[in-house]
Design a protein around this motif. Structure first.
Motif, PDB file in Angstrom:
ATOM      1  N   MET A   1      45.231  44.258  44.482  1.00  0.00           N
ATOM      2  CA  MET A   1      45.661  43.281  45.442  1.00  0.00           C
ATOM      3  C   MET A   1      45.698  43.851  46.854  1.00  0.00           C
TER       4      MET A   1
ATOM      5  N   ALA B   1      48.198  36.930  50.040  1.00  0.00           N
ATOM      6  CA  ALA B   1      48.379  37.783  48.864  1.00  0.00           C
ATOM      7  C   ALA B   1      47.099  38.552  48.558  1.00  0.00           C
ATOM      8  N   GLU B   2      45.985  37.860  48.691  1.00  0.00           N
ATOM      9  CA  GLU B   2      44.685  38.461  48.416  1.00  0.00           C
ATOM     10  C   GLU B   2      44.388  39.616  49.371  1.00  0.00           C
TER      11      GLU B   2
ATOM     12  N   THR C   1      55.011  34.789  43.431  1.00  0.00           N
ATOM     13  CA  THR C   1      53.678  34.391  43.899  1.00  0.00           C
ATOM     14  C   THR C   1      52.607  35.134  43.118  1.00  0.00           C
ATOM     15  N   LEU C   2      52.805  36.416  42.950  1.00  0.00           N
ATOM     16  CA  LEU C   2      51.846  37.232  42.226  1.00  0.00           C
ATOM     17  C   LEU C   2      51.689  36.748  40.788  1.00  0.00           C
TER      18      LEU C   2
ATOM     19  N   LEU D   1      40.806  38.325  44.429  1.00  0.00           N
ATOM     20  CA  LEU D   1      41.524  37.887  43.233  1.00  0.00           C
ATOM     21  C   LEU D   1      40.641  37.118  42.268  1.00  0.00           C
TER      22      LEU D   1
ATOM     23  N   LEU E   1      48.233  35.316  39.148  1.00  0.00           N
ATOM     24  CA  LEU E   1      47.666  35.992  37.981  1.00  0.00           C
ATOM     25  C   LEU E   1      47.602  35.071  36.773  1.00  0.00           C
TER      26      LEU E   1
ATOM     27  N   PRO F   1      52.909  39.871  48.786  1.00  0.00           N
ATOM     28  CA  PRO F   1      53.337  38.636  48.127  1.00  0.00           C
ATOM     29  C   PRO F   1      54.606  38.890  47.321  1.00  0.00           C
TER      30      PRO F   1
END
Length: 92
Positions: A1, A32-33, A42-43, A8, A47, A38
């Motif tokens: 990440m 986040a990417e 969020t992660l 992602l 995922l 993040p």
């Protein structure tokens, strides 16, 4: 990440689609990417959408001794009562 890593979702999953499926804004997915810290929630959402929840396992340390092995060993010594040091008697 982190920055400079792989994207992602690869080329087929655009941030907007991932965001929509994860119920996140496109900006949040893009941030986040690109590694802009993040939240764990969020992660996990991202995922989960990508079918990559197992990626979180890489953050966990390998257990050195399993808790069950410790329990089975039973090498724990019996507890001892804590006693006060004897000293001058206290006045009431």
């Amino acid at each position: 990440m982190g920055g400079g890593g792989t994207r992602l979702g690869g080329a087929s999953c655009v941030g907007a689609r991932v965001g929509e499926r994860a119920e996140l804004s496109t900006t949040t997915v893009i941030n986040a990417e690109s590694g802009r810290n993040p939240t764990l929630a969020t992660l996990v959402r991202i995922l989960r959408v990508l079918g990559r929840l197992e990626a979180l396992d890489s953050f966990l340390p390998e257990p050195k001794v399993s808790p069950m092995a410790l329990l089975e060993r039973g090498s724990r010594s019996p507890r001892q009562r804590a006693y006060r040091k004897s000293g001058p008697a206290r006045e009431k």
